[in-house]
Design an enzyme around this catalytic site. Structure first.
Site, mmCIF file in Angstrom:
data_model
loop_
_atom_site.group_PDB
_atom_site.id
_atom_site.type_symbol
_atom_site.label_atom_id
_atom_site.label_comp_id
_atom_site.label_asym_id
_atom_site.label_seq_id
_atom_site.Cartn_x
_atom_site.Cartn_y
_atom_site.Cartn_z
ATOM 1 N N ASN A 9 0.878 -1.168 0.000
ATOM 2 C CA ASN A 9 0.000 0.000 0.000
ATOM 3 C C ASN A 9 0.912 1.213 0.000
ATOM 4 O O ASN A 9 1.585 1.503 0.987
ATOM 5 C CB ASN A 9 -0.918 -0.003 1.231
ATOM 6 C CG ASN A 9 -1.810 1.239 1.271
ATOM 7 O OD1 ASN A 9 -1.352 2.343 0.998
ATOM 8 N ND2 ASN A 9 -3.069 1.052 1.621
ATOM 9 N N GLU A 36 -3.857 1.973 -2.943
ATOM 10 C CA GLU A 36 -3.964 3.401 -2.618
ATOM 11 C C GLU A 36 -3.036 4.241 -3.492
ATOM 12 O O GLU A 36 -2.300 5.099 -2.996
ATOM 13 C CB GLU A 36 -3.708 3.661 -1.124
ATOM 14 C CG GLU A 36 -4.942 3.425 -0.273
ATOM 15 C CD GLU A 36 -4.937 4.246 1.018
ATOM 16 O OE1 GLU A 36 -4.395 3.751 2.017
ATOM 17 O OE2 GLU A 36 -5.496 5.355 1.009
ATOM 18 N N TYR A 105 -7.850 -3.851 -2.573
ATOM 19 C CA TYR A 105 -7.801 -2.839 -1.509
ATOM 20 C C TYR A 105 -9.183 -2.809 -0.857
ATOM 21 O O TYR A 105 -10.100 -2.145 -1.321
ATOM 22 C CB TYR A 105 -7.422 -1.470 -2.084
ATOM 23 C CG TYR A 105 -7.454 -0.352 -1.071
ATOM 24 C CD1 TYR A 105 -6.801 -0.480 0.146
ATOM 25 C CD2 TYR A 105 -8.139 0.827 -1.320
ATOM 26 C CE1 TYR A 105 -6.830 0.532 1.087
ATOM 27 C CE2 TYR A 105 -8.174 1.849 -0.382
ATOM 28 C CZ TYR A 105 -7.523 1.690 0.813
ATOM 29 O OH TYR A 105 -7.560 2.700 1.752
ATOM 30 N N ASP A 148 -4.052 -4.974 0.478
ATOM 31 C CA ASP A 148 -4.376 -4.396 1.768
ATOM 32 C C ASP A 148 -5.808 -4.796 2.072
ATOM 33 O O ASP A 148 -6.745 -4.202 1.551
ATOM 34 C CB ASP A 148 -4.218 -2.877 1.718
ATOM 35 C CG ASP A 148 -4.605 -2.215 3.036
ATOM 36 O OD1 ASP A 148 -4.952 -2.944 3.980
ATOM 37 O OD2 ASP A 148 -4.564 -0.974 3.094
ATOM 38 N N ASN A 150 -7.091 -4.734 5.042
ATOM 39 C CA ASN A 150 -7.536 -3.882 6.150
ATOM 40 C C ASN A 150 -8.113 -4.658 7.329
ATOM 41 O O ASN A 150 -8.930 -4.138 8.090
ATOM 42 C CB ASN A 150 -8.521 -2.811 5.657
ATOM 43 C CG ASN A 150 -7.802 -1.501 5.320
ATOM 44 O OD1 ASN A 150 -6.954 -1.051 6.081
ATOM 45 N ND2 ASN A 150 -8.128 -0.907 4.181
ATOM 46 N N ASP A 250 2.694 4.383 5.248
ATOM 47 C CA ASP A 250 2.494 3.795 6.574
ATOM 48 C C ASP A 250 2.443 2.261 6.516
ATOM 49 O O ASP A 250 2.393 1.608 7.552
ATOM 50 C CB ASP A 250 1.266 4.385 7.291
ATOM 51 C CG ASP A 250 0.043 4.502 6.422
ATOM 52 O OD1 ASP A 250 0.128 4.225 5.207
ATOM 53 O OD2 ASP A 250 -1.016 4.882 6.951
ATOM 54 N N HIS A 251 2.479 1.701 5.303
ATOM 55 C CA HIS A 251 2.535 0.241 5.123
ATOM 56 C C HIS A 251 3.922 -0.183 4.641
ATOM 57 O O HIS A 251 4.571 0.556 3.888
ATOM 58 C CB HIS A 251 1.524 -0.205 4.065
ATOM 59 C CG HIS A 251 0.095 -0.011 4.450
ATOM 60 N ND1 HIS A 251 -0.730 -1.060 4.802
ATOM 61 C CD2 HIS A 251 -0.662 1.106 4.527
ATOM 62 C CE1 HIS A 251 -1.946 -0.589 5.071
ATOM 63 N NE2 HIS A 251 -1.933 0.725 4.913
#
Length: 260
Positions: A9, A36, A105, A148, A150, A250-251
């Site tokens: 991501n 993303e 995603y 991702d 989530n 952040d991933h």
DNA sequence: ATGTCGGGGTTCCCCCGA
């Protein structure tokens, strides 16, 4: 021939074009799946100069967006808008060896884990239901699913199982829903087959003062394989160092290698 | 409630989404 797939991501592919290039140069996966991208497809930078001249992508302005980059030719199989959200959250492509790569995603789901008060949480559950039904309709073969998702399903996929039980990404209802999706395709969690023990994360919030020291991570990014090829997978790893690169996502990228 | 990011628009700040 060993075949390495990576999922990341990237949180804006245009802002982090340099980080993508670094990853491709240093790690040279055969396939890189991005989520993303936050970019219309025509504005995604080309990585052809680095040997990745094939791309299958879906994108929209500002949000979401998925792309599959490949060194060798790939052909698009599908791009599904599960739950009719009108979002660019999935694309799949087939390699010349006949392996189908699904890049997902899954919606993050907002803050409150209750669909009665938080529409986004409902959309996340509906999205997972649609994924499940698609795999029930057609059992995947010779397929790899990455992305991702989530959701951090296992207790050792989060820094504190107890403290995250009511936090979106680790609630029992989401974990159960993800389990149904996985079961519907008989998908094997390749990362956890290769690394069965211990805490393992792929995401650390930007909000933590010192993400590395605090280490309050979650394993939100996954690599699954259909049972016919799951046994060929090895070398799974998370490139944690990439979370510490300058202006990082952040991933962190997640890898697996398949001997096919 | 808060923290920190990225993108887009009603821009040079504010909002949404994560």
């Amino acid at each position: 021939m060993p075949f390495t797939v990576c999922t990341w991501n990237i949180n804006s592919v245009r802002l982090r074009e340099g980080l993508v290039a670094r990853l491709l140069e240093e790690e040279a996966p055969d396939i890189l799946c991005l989520q993303e991208c936050k970019s219309p497809v025509e504005k995604i930078p080309s990585f052809g100069a680095l040997g990745y001249s094939h791309m299958i992508a879906r994108g929209q302005k500002g949000y979401n967006g998925v792309a599959i980059l490949s060194k060798t030719p790939i052909r698009e199989v599908s791009a599904l808008d599960h739950a009719d959200l009108g979002h660019a959250r999935h694309v799949s492509a087939q390699t010349e060896d006949g392996v189908v790569i699904h890049n997902y995603y899954v919606p993050a789901g907002g803050d409150v884990p209750d669909r009665e008060v938080n529409e986004k949480f409902g959309q996340k559950l509906d999205y997972l239901t649609a994924m499940r039904d698609a795999f029930r309709a057609e059992r995947p073969e010779r397929s790899i699913l990455v992305g991702d998702l989530n959701i951090a399903p296992r207790e050792d996929d989060v820094w504190s199982h107890k403290q995250l039980l009511k936090v979106v990404s680790h609630t029992p209802v989401e974990v159960a829903q993800l389990g149904e999706t996985q079961e519907a395709g008989a998908w094997v969690d390749v990362t956890r087959r290769n690394i069965p023990e211990g805490k393992l994360y792929s995401w650390w919030s930007y909000r933590a003062k010192d993400w590395d020291a605090a280490d309050k991570g979650r394993r939100l990014d996954h690599i699954w394989a259909s049972p016919d090829i799951a046994g060929a997978a090895h070398g799974s790893r998370v490139l944690r160092a990439a979370r510490g690169w300058e202006k990082p996502s952040d991933h962190a990228p997640v890898f697996a290698t398949f001997d096919l």
